[in-house]
Design a protein around this motif. Structure first.
Motif, PDB file in Angstrom:
ATOM      1  N   LEU A  65     -26.302 -30.159 -32.835  1.00  7.39           N
ATOM      2  CA  LEU A  65     -27.092 -29.958 -31.617  1.00  7.39           C
ATOM      3  C   LEU A  65     -27.360 -28.472 -31.428  1.00  7.39           C
ATOM      4  CD1 LEU A  65     -25.616 -32.366 -28.906  1.00  7.39           C
ATOM      5  CD2 LEU A  65     -28.014 -32.218 -29.586  1.00  7.39           C
ATOM      6  N   LEU A  66     -26.413 -27.648 -31.890  1.00  9.36           N
ATOM      7  CA  LEU A  66     -26.627 -26.199 -31.916  1.00  9.36           C
ATOM      8  C   LEU A  66     -27.113 -25.850 -33.322  1.00  9.36           C
ATOM      9  CD1 LEU A  66     -23.345 -24.984 -30.167  1.00  9.36           C
ATOM     10  CD2 LEU A  66     -25.627 -25.234 -29.166  1.00  9.36           C
ATOM     11  N   ASP A  67     -27.355 -24.585 -33.562  1.00 11.97           N
ATOM     12  CA  ASP A  67     -27.579 -24.080 -34.903  1.00 11.97           C
ATOM     13  C   ASP A  67     -26.479 -24.650 -35.795  1.00 11.97           C
ATOM     14  OD1 ASP A  67     -28.429 -21.087 -36.405  1.00 11.97           O
ATOM     15  OD2 ASP A  67     -26.614 -22.160 -37.005  1.00 11.97           O
ATOM     16  N   SER A  68     -26.823 -25.105 -36.989  1.00 12.89           N
ATOM     17  CA  SER A  68     -25.837 -25.856 -37.782  1.00 12.89           C
ATOM     18  C   SER A  68     -24.673 -24.999 -38.252  1.00 12.89           C
ATOM     19  CB  SER A  68     -26.509 -26.567 -38.963  1.00 12.89           C
ATOM     20  OG  SER A  68     -27.091 -25.621 -39.813  1.00 12.89           O
ATOM     21  N   GLU A  69     -24.786 -23.679 -38.151  1.00 12.81           N
ATOM     22  CA  GLU A  69     -23.649 -22.837 -38.555  1.00 12.81           C
ATOM     23  C   GLU A  69     -22.721 -22.529 -37.374  1.00 12.81           C
ATOM     24  OE1 GLU A  69     -24.562 -19.468 -40.923  1.00 12.81           O
ATOM     25  OE2 GLU A  69     -25.774 -20.620 -42.333  1.00 12.81           O
TER      26      GLU A  69
END
Ligand SMILES: Cc1cc2nc3c(=O)[nH]c(=O)nc-3n(C[C@H](O)[C@H](O)[C@H](O)COP(=O)(O)OP(=O)(O)OC[C@H]3O[C@@H](n4cnc5c(N)ncnc54)[C@H](O)[C@@H]3O)c2cc1C
Ligand SMILES: Cc1cc2nc3c(=O)[nH]c(=O)nc-3n(C[C@H](O)[C@H](O)[C@H](O)COP(=O)(O)OP(=O)(O)OC[C@H]3O[C@@H](n4cnc5c(N)ncnc54)[C@H](O)[C@@H]3O)c2cc1C
Lengths: 548, 548
Positions: A65-69
């Motif tokens: 849901l956030l940046d994948s990192e």
């Protein structure tokens, strides 16, 4: 396949846990490798690959849901037994490194395998600790390690020829029997409340001691899986939806073969039928005439469960208009309708008939209610997947929804209410408004437990699109707040909303949250175990900007 | 009446808690009186009167096993609401005075109203906090204060005209719904596992904070009694059989009227039938063909439950010979036999018949099994008391046993085992040997839960006789040890044996006991709340000679 999202190049990886230098971290990892073997402690230094359900990643949330990192592991450890779990915990205490245990990490829609604190070392228990330790066909119980999936347990029982036993499965059979129960997950036979059905835990405490709860504390007892209590205070609850211990073994009761199961499907024409229907369901459910977790689904799910991209029926922006859905429905077994009830009756034929007659009479009170004759339903229809699941047979049909959007991902909104028409309407209204604002399709299903229902709202979003992820996130945050204002709380939530949800359980100046803090500090003074899980933070992190 | 024991003169009373001087104690009591009102804080300075069941004492254990001045209160406090309970707790912390909360103090056979630490201030919650706060006939739930007895709840439901609801009752209806559930007591309808059936607690922690568990933490929620979990770690278990908090409100689920109940009674001729019978019962119980807590009683209880002194049938010392019992049996409805099964089927007639047929077929496999036709059983027979209890109607017939001995008192030995013939035989053998050595009558009843059974062994002794008390005590201690050596642990025990029993739950170097100590010190740093209950001691007492 309906995937366009590329495996992303590493930008901010590998990560090291906050508060420790890279050389110190590297040295600590070497030390852990010397305990567990080099192949069982690996750095998360490869590109993040989302895989798919059967080959899901343990390094991050495949449904980001956030940046994948953002919510990623620094490293992964694969303990082979309880002693190795203990060794990891002692190691984490020594170095102050946050660890995050998962059983199988298929917690899709709730954070997957991702740790709450970026750079935690993920303890993937299931990889090597995956044995069915015992099945007792007389007592109808089993004892499992974290890596036993619903599929594996089902297969194990069949291969031993125990026709008198069945398991309870959630929608998807690939999850961990143990991990799902700790999350207080739900399945669809009369044994659907997995937490209530467990019996006995073995736990490694955050300071490294190993305890067995209930009768597990009695040496030589054969009752660890048959009597859930033991003597004195009960500890099991402390280890569910929490970060107070790592569970290494769990006992589970099994359902004796009920002598038959028969599924049924009813449709109801109007959205406004909801209140009447829920009022009809409540007494039937409490008196166990409706015996399994009742599912009342919105008709849009009949279309989504076909597994076709929404673009095949609608190319516009925003939610698919209801008229478009309706046009599809008229071509399906359910025909045009708004609500669909999936249920199952158990027992020998005449016992089932007794219950089915009552159900038919009661549901018939809703004008326009229709019973869909199973004989008319094609074998590949979702109905038969529901029937398998409700009969204890693991299934994967529910994944069909992932095709709805490109890079389809799920996040669940799961508020609890009493089983009343008023509550159902209120929750639906909250969801509708927030979905409309966000311009996303709404997939509500009311799952009726015994005296309560979970509204399970599955938001399907495109995880390759920041806009789609943000819309889903915003819709979630708004619904959580709206629900709380009306006295509804989530039974479980995605990693990223756990602080928000815990804050809504605020009675008497957040007394329960404070109790959690007190317990956390007593049990995990170094604050190493899954910091932040379910909104429980150890002293070392509390009030330092970690909450979301 | 069959009582000869005199109200004893005070010898070592009034008592003051250890570690505090009498003047300081007196001043502290005055201070507490200023909070609660003089009439609500009283010294235990009157002669100890044992009363009888309906007028039981709250100053000491009416069924004393030690000298009756041993486990006694220094004073009694009667809080009127949660805020006053909080005030008492803060006061106890300030002065370091041990307090011991009871709901109604009818914990007969397990210590009655007595505190574990001599001279504790007993908090008699039930005296003033005795309201049924809510009954929800739609959800089939209620919310009660500590002073609500099974009788009172039953009456309350009837007086509101809720014919669709019934409660679950233990043998005796005078206990507290809340207190009994905290002790994990058991009743005899399908809702017999009282702890499993509760939903939501309000608790005053040992440091004075007030928490509501589960959905009680969600402001404005109507789900406190319908959904037992909430979000995050579960705390309820911490407050059962423990000293981690004082429970001031409890939610309880109520059973919807099943549409009928029908009790049955079978007899089996030989003692050796036990193993076969238990093997027959297990699958029937797990599959809910036998729907309530199955009771398999030894025939001697048919005689004892008539309520006649044993001296009317036998004047010798030691246990009544089995021939004498047998002679009595042949004059009773059960006829000559060794085991008697009391059970109940629920539901409309044809549903009951379905189950009763299976039961009849299965029980009939034991040679000489007899079904006793209820139509032939006199209305004042114990059978009908069982039927009332199994139908949710409070009763007192079980008190008849008190007449067995002069000054009749009870203490229970309650080990848990799996439901197997081997386990039943082993437990019976342990009990038999130790009863024979002690020369006392043995009253075994196997109470079959779902996957486990409690052997409930009621030792009836003459509390006016030190010899009789000592024989009972010695028999208990030996049985606890013998049972533990064979892997059996008690589900609950009398105040005086709680240390011994907790020590038997010793897996991994007493890991669970150590966890209890850790939790106790975190939650009750001053060590004021019910020190020693269930073998859990706070730091201030630990290892200082308090354990028994
Ligand atoms: C389409 C779809 C349908 C779904 N339907 C259902 C459903 O019907 N019912 C349902 O319950 N869920 C459902 N889910 C959610 C989820 O997939 C399952 O709950 C799944 O079983 C959880 O993953 P897991 O079992 O691998 O648990 P894990 O991911 O291993 O565990 C979940 C969390 O529990 C904690 N944990 C796990 N193991 C341990 C341990 N040993 N010690 C301490 N903490 C631990 C960790 O914090 C972990 O993150 C659904 C998801 C999707 C996408
Ligand atoms: C003949 C006979 C038959 C019996 N049959 C049964 C039976 O069928 N089933 C059964 O369960 N029991 C049975 N009992 C045992 C006992 O009588 C009941 O369990 C009774 O309900 C317990 O007393 P109470 O409810 O007044 O609890 P209390 O005495 O009020 O409570 C018991 C203990 O729990 C703790 N406690 C109570 N309230 C609180 C609170 N609010 N906060 C914190 N701690 C608290 C205290 O340590 C207290 O000592 C039987 C006893 C006899 C003599």
């Amino acid at each position: 396949e309906n995937q366009t999202k590329e495996t992303e190049p590493r930008v901010r990886l590998p990560v090291v846990p906050k508060g420790i230098t890279e050389p110190k971290f590297t040295a600590a990892i070497c030390e852990l490798q010397s305990h567990l073997g080099g192949e069982n402690v690996v750095l998360n230094d490869q590109p993040l690959s989302d895989g798919w359900y059967m080959e899901h990643p343990n390094t991050h949330d495949a449904f980001n849901l956030l940046d994948s990192e953002e919510t990623v592991a620094s490293a992964l450890a694969y303990p082979g037994d309880t002693a190795e779990v203990q060794a990891i915990v002692l190691w984490a205490n020594k170095h102050g490194i946050p660890i995050y245990p998962i059983s199988m990490g298929r917690n899709l829609g709730y954070g997957g395998a991702a740790p709450r604190v970026r750079g935690s070392v993920v303890i993937d228990l299931g990889r090597r600790m995956n044995k069915v330790l015992d099945i007792n066909a007389n007592d109808c119980t089993c004892l499992v390690e974290p890596g036993v999936s619903f599929y594996a347990l089902h297969e194990d029982i069949k291969s031993r020829g125990y026709d008198n036993l069945q398991i309870d499965v959630p929608d998807l059979g690939g999850g961990s029997v143990l991990g799902n129960a700790l999350e207080r997950g739900v399945g669809y036979t009369p044994y659907g409340d997995h937490w209530a059905m467990h019996a006995g835990l073995e736990v490694v405490l955050p300071t490294g001691e190993i305890v067995r709860t209930g009768m597990g504390a009695m040496p030589g007892a054969n009752t660890w899986q048959t009597f859930p209590y033991g003597f004195g205070p009960l500890h099991d609850g402390l280890f569910s939806q929490s970060n107070f211990g790592i569970v290494t073994k769990m006992g589970m009761t099994l359902m004796p073969n009920p002598g038959g199961s028969e599924s049924f499907m009813y449709t109801f024409p109007k959205e406004e039928d909801l209140a009447q229907l829920v009022e009809i369901i409540r007494p039937l459910r409490i008196s166990n005439i409706l015996e399994n977790v009742a599912q009342l689904k919105h008709c849009i799910q009949e279309v989504a469960s076909l597994g076709h991209p929404r673009s095949t029926i609608y190319q516009g922006d925003g939610a698919v208009p209801i008229e478009v859905i309706r046009r599809q429905l008229s071509m399906l077994p359910c025909g045009d309708c708004t609500w669909i009830y999936y249920g199952t009756a158990y027992g020998p034929k005449h016992i089932r008939e007794y219950k089915l007659d009552i159900i038919n009479r009661e549901f018939g009170k809703v004008p326009g209610a229709r019973h869909i004759d199973p004989a008319t339903i094609p074998v590949d229809h979702y109905f038969w997947a529901r029937h398998r699941v409700a009969s204890g047979i693991p299934d994967l049909h529910e994944l069909a929804w992932l095709n709805w959007m490109p890079n389809g991902a799920h996040v669940f909104f799961s508020p609890v209410s009493s089983i009343t028409g008023r509550d159902a309407e209120k929750l639906l209204q909250i969801a509708k408004q927030r979905h409309q604002e966000a311009g996303i399709d709404m997939f509500p299903a009311f799952c009726v437990g015994l005296r309560e229902m979970h509204l399970i709202l599955n938001i399907v979003y495109d995880r390759g699109s920041a806009t789609s992820r943000d819309a889903a996130t915003k819709c979630m945050r708004n619904m959580i707040d709206d629900a709380a204002k009306n006295g509804y709380g989530e039974y479980r939530t995605h990693l990223l909303f756990q602080d928000q949800v815990m804050k809504t359980y605020s009675w008497n100046d957040n007394a329960l949250e404070k109790l959690n803090s007190r317990l956390k500090d007593a049990l995990d003074p170094a604050g190493i175990l899954a910091p932040g899980r379910c909104g429980v933070w150890p002293a070392r992190y509390r009030g330092r900007g970690w909450e979301l």
